[in-house]
Scaffold this motif. Structure first.
Motif, PDB file in Angstrom:
ATOM      1  N   ALA A 192      16.635 -10.435   0.442  1.00 36.36           N
ATOM      2  CA  ALA A 192      15.552  -9.813   1.198  1.00 36.36           C
ATOM      3  C   ALA A 192      15.340 -10.493   2.552  1.00 36.36           C
ATOM      4  O   ALA A 192      15.000  -9.838   3.538  1.00 36.36           O
ATOM      5  N   ARG A 193      15.534 -11.805   2.601  1.00 36.99           N
ATOM      6  CA  ARG A 193      15.227 -12.566   3.814  1.00 36.99           C
ATOM      7  C   ARG A 193      16.379 -12.613   4.820  1.00 36.99           C
ATOM      8  O   ARG A 193      16.149 -12.745   6.020  1.00 36.99           O
ATOM      9  N   THR A 194      17.616 -12.569   4.341  1.00 38.67           N
ATOM     10  CA  THR A 194      18.763 -12.863   5.192  1.00 38.67           C
ATOM     11  C   THR A 194      19.239 -11.611   5.907  1.00 38.67           C
ATOM     12  O   THR A 194      19.657 -10.641   5.276  1.00 38.67           O
ATOM     13  N   THR A 195      19.192 -11.637   7.224  1.00 38.95           N
ATOM     14  CA  THR A 195      19.566 -10.458   8.009  1.00 38.95           C
ATOM     15  C   THR A 195      20.731 -10.715   8.969  1.00 38.95           C
ATOM     16  O   THR A 195      21.395  -9.776   9.387  1.00 38.95           O
ATOM     17  N   GLN A 196      20.992 -11.977   9.329  1.00 41.28           N
ATOM     18  CA  GLN A 196      22.006 -12.253  10.352  1.00 41.28           C
ATOM     19  C   GLN A 196      23.416 -12.341   9.768  1.00 41.28           C
ATOM     20  O   GLN A 196      24.310 -11.610  10.187  1.00 41.28           O
ATOM     21  N   ASN A 217      22.881  -8.279  12.379  1.00 38.16           N
ATOM     22  CA  ASN A 217      23.916  -9.078  11.712  1.00 38.16           C
ATOM     23  C   ASN A 217      25.146  -9.342  12.582  1.00 38.16           C
ATOM     24  O   ASN A 217      26.281  -9.318  12.119  1.00 38.16           O
ATOM     25  N   ALA A 218      24.907  -9.647  13.849  1.00 35.70           N
ATOM     26  CA  ALA A 218      26.011  -9.995  14.752  1.00 35.70           C
ATOM     27  C   ALA A 218      26.840 -11.170  14.223  1.00 35.70           C
ATOM     28  O   ALA A 218      28.072 -11.143  14.332  1.00 35.70           O
ATOM     29  N   PRO A 219      26.228 -12.239  13.651  1.00 34.22           N
ATOM     30  CA  PRO A 219      27.065 -13.323  13.109  1.00 34.22           C
ATOM     31  C   PRO A 219      28.019 -12.842  12.021  1.00 34.22           C
ATOM     32  O   PRO A 219      29.163 -13.308  11.951  1.00 34.22           O
ATOM     33  N   ALA A 220      27.576 -11.911  11.180  1.00 39.42           N
ATOM     34  CA  ALA A 220      28.458 -11.373  10.145  1.00 39.42           C
ATOM     35  C   ALA A 220      29.582 -10.564  10.781  1.00 39.42           C
ATOM     36  O   ALA A 220      30.740 -10.624  10.344  1.00 39.42           O
ATOM     37  N   ARG A 221      29.250  -9.824  11.836  1.00 41.51           N
ATOM     38  CA  ARG A 221      30.284  -9.033  12.510  1.00 41.51           C
ATOM     39  C   ARG A 221      31.282  -9.915  13.256  1.00 41.51           C
ATOM     40  O   ARG A 221      32.463  -9.599  13.342  1.00 41.51           O
ATOM     41  N   LEU A 222      30.802 -11.046  13.785  1.00 38.30           N
ATOM     42  CA  LEU A 222      31.709 -12.009  14.410  1.00 38.30           C
ATOM     43  C   LEU A 222      32.680 -12.592  13.379  1.00 38.30           C
ATOM     44  O   LEU A 222      33.850 -12.846  13.671  1.00 38.30           O
ATOM     45  N   PHE A 223      32.177 -12.810  12.173  1.00 42.03           N
ATOM     46  CA  PHE A 223      33.030 -13.309  11.097  1.00 42.03           C
ATOM     47  C   PHE A 223      34.109 -12.282  10.763  1.00 42.03           C
ATOM     48  O   PHE A 223      35.271 -12.632  10.541  1.00 42.03           O
ATOM     49  N   VAL A 224      33.721 -11.007  10.746  1.00 47.53           N
ATOM     50  CA  VAL A 224      34.700  -9.941  10.507  1.00 47.53           C
ATOM     51  C   VAL A 224      35.741  -9.921  11.630  1.00 47.53           C
ATOM     52  O   VAL A 224      36.935  -9.720  11.384  1.00 47.53           O
ATOM     53  N   PRO A 273      33.152  -5.263  15.018  1.00 52.32           N
ATOM     54  CA  PRO A 273      32.447  -4.003  14.771  1.00 52.32           C
ATOM     55  C   PRO A 273      31.164  -3.926  15.603  1.00 52.32           C
ATOM     56  O   PRO A 273      30.428  -4.914  15.722  1.00 52.32           O
ATOM     57  N   ALA A 274      30.892  -2.768  16.158  1.00 56.81           N
ATOM     58  CA  ALA A 274      29.650  -2.554  16.913  1.00 56.81           C
ATOM     59  C   ALA A 274      28.493  -2.370  15.940  1.00 56.81           C
ATOM     60  O   ALA A 274      28.686  -1.986  14.778  1.00 56.81           O
ATOM     61  N   SER A 275      27.273  -2.629  16.428  1.00 60.22           N
ATOM     62  CA  SER A 275      26.096  -2.552  15.555  1.00 60.22           C
ATOM     63  C   SER A 275      25.828  -1.138  15.062  1.00 60.22           C
ATOM     64  O   SER A 275      25.161  -0.952  14.049  1.00 60.22           O
TER      65      SER A 275
END
Length: 540
Positions: free
Chosen positions: A402-406, A502-509, A517-519
């Motif tokens: 619930a808390r984690t969004t980035q 979640n840009a950090p997650a997309r950077l990991f991808v 991936p774009a938002s």
């Protein structure tokens, strides 16, 4: 999802619930439109729990059990029968997580005056209440909801209605039933919304009465209501929220109040960030959000100045603004009726969060003296540990979703029962705990893996922003790849739902695939060869 299809609240009880559920429906329609209130048949608590097709067992939202223990003995002169019913209820409740994905609330309703006057019956009723509460505390996804302060909180003059109890098994006044209904909806809403992470407090005429720049740091007064407010905020910190200051003042004057005024409950060490000066407060809030690396939507701003509050509302609509009452005698009531402060469950990791933020300056100092980023990471001596996700860790795991969004690839929010259901088959889950030379970050990550033929899918892969850029995500992927290799899988599949947060997650991808991936891209699945992340396989 269409609002009309949202999961709602199902209620079962040991007495007539009409007024309670009518109140719940009205409050829910205001606060969470589109979520229904469904009532089980009168008095059929056990029957509803046993029936897999009942309103409780088919609900995926919140289930409420509103129980008055004396009702188990109502109309029966046989205590043995009442004991047997309680025994059966305890057994069924303990088994609920294996048959339901709802979040369960168990509320013990107050005893009647007649019962309180019967020493033996009152003792038995208290024993039953304690026993049922203990089961709720020990059962994953089930929460005991206390009604002890409902009458006081909602200023209910009369709780019991003995006449209505005799003729219609409606033991409480309409006023009390409406208060209980409101309170239960409030608890349900706290299970649906993401808890706030930061409380930003004004100082003058908020934390104390007076103006420290004019009245002198020891001249401002910490009145009874201001002391209560500080104690409340300290409890918020203990539940995991960060406390910050945003005040139009000279910083030296504010610091002196904290260090010299004997009435202060909050200490300077309790403050995780501050903006004290003469900049617009909306600007200061943005700066605090950037400093803490937290979204403004997770902020509560408390200030007594109507102009400041209006300005923040207009410029930062995502911030929850509490315009503190000017009248001292209204402060406690106002704060206690502010739902934004609610949090359904408090974990040990919540209690660690504010302490972790207090060490950020030490990490920043180390970064400044490091020759490069790898040197900084080496000197931090970061340790990453994995623990099997068991019932004991489900509250924290659900909270993380619930808390984690980035750094949250799929972005799905799971309740405790939903996580438990995810693990019921072939799924395995692990929590991620991180330490470094400065202290314990706590449980900051969650990964769930499910085998699908020659692939392992990760429906949950998330990490707190506190450990981003620490190479922890690589350690997690290596750990899961090793698990997949042991199963004979050749591919990891990572579902991704791009969002603005979640840009950090997309950077990991991008690190994995070479494509960022774009938002606004559609959800997709990223395929990762297991061989590339298991060193011994890569060397073959």
């Amino acid at each position: 999802m269409n609002s009309a299809t949202k999961a709602g609240i199902a209620v079962a009880g040991t007495f007539t619930l009409t007024v309670v559920t009518t109140s719940m429906a009205a409050v829910l329609d205001e606060t969470a439109p589109g979520r229904p209130v469904i009532t089980a048949p009168y008095g059929q608590v056990l029957e509803t729990l046993h029936d897999p097709g009942s309103v409780l067992m088919t609900n995926v939202g919140v289930n409420v059990l509103l129980l008055r223990p004396e009702d188990f003995a109502r109309g029966s002169g046989h205590r043995e029968r009442a004991d047997a019913m309680v025994d059966e209820l305890v057994a069924v409740l303990a088994d609920v997580p294996d048959h339901s994905v709802a979040t369960w609330f168990l509320a013990i309703a107050p005893s009647s005056p007649a019962t309180e006057g019967d020493v033996a019956l009152a003792r038995w009723v208290r024993w039953v209440g304690e026993r049922l509460t203990a089961v709720a505390e020990a059962t994953p996804g089930m929460y005991p909801i206390t009604l002890d302060r409902v009458a006081e909180l909602y200023e209910v003059a009369e709780v019991h209605d003995e006449y209505a109890d005799r003729i219609g098994h409606l033991p409480y006044t309409d006023e009390y039933c409406e208060a209980v209904g409101t309170w239960l909806v409030r608890q349900a809403v706290s299970s649906w919304v993401k808890p706030k992470k930061v409380v930003v407090l004004d100082c003058d005429n908020t934390l104390w009465t007076g103006i420290c720049g004019e009245d002198d740091p020891v001249g401002v007064q910490v009145t009874e209501s201001r002391r209560w407010l500080q104690e409340f905020m300290l409890a918020q910190r203990s539940s995991g929220k960060l406390l910050c200051l945003c005040s139009r003042n000279n910083q030296e004057d504010v610091e002196e109040v904290f260090t010299r005024n004997s009435g202060m409950v909050l200490l300077w060490d309790h403050i995780s960030g501050h903006r004290i000066g003469w900049n617009p407060k909306a600007q200061s809030l943005v700066e605090l959000a950037n400093e803490l690396d937290l979204a403004l939507g997770s902020f509560i701003f408390v200030d007594d100045d109507a102009v400041e509050c209006a300005s923040v509302r207009a410029q930062l609509p995502e911030v929850t603004v509490v315009e503190l009452a000017r009248a001292e005698d209204r402060i406690r009531q106002q704060i206690e009726h502010t739902w934004a402060f609610d949090q359904l469950a408090v974990t040990e990791d919540d209690r660690l969060r504010a302490d972790w933020y207090s060490t950020r300056a030490d990490r920043a100092a180390l970064r400044e003296t490091s020759t490069n980023y790898q040197d900084f990471l080496d000197r931090c001596a970061i340790e990453v540990n994995f623990a099997d996700l068991t019932d004991d860790g489900l509250d924290r795991a659900a909270q993380l979703t619930a808390r984690t969004t980035q750094f949250n690839l799929a972005g799905a929010v799971y309740s405790v029962p939903q996580l438990r259901a995810l693990l019921a088959g072939e799924g395995r889950g692990w929590t991620v705990r991180v330490r470094d030379r400065f202290g314990d970050y706590g449980t900051v990550g969650l990964v769930v893996a499910e085998q699908r033929g020659d692939a392992v899918e990760l429906p949950v892969f998330l990490l707190s922003c506190r450990v981003l850029n620490r190479r922890v995500e690589d350690e997690v992927l290596r750990f899961v790849a090793a698990h997949a290799a042991r199963l004979g899988a050749v591919t990891l599949r990572l579902p991704l739902r791009p969002t603005g947060r979640n840009a950090p997650a997309r950077l990991f991808v991008e690190q994995l695939t070479g494509v960022f991936p774009a938002s606004n891209d559609n959800p997709s699945t990223v395929a990762v060869p297991v061989r590339e992340w298991v060193p011994q396989l890569a060397q073959r």
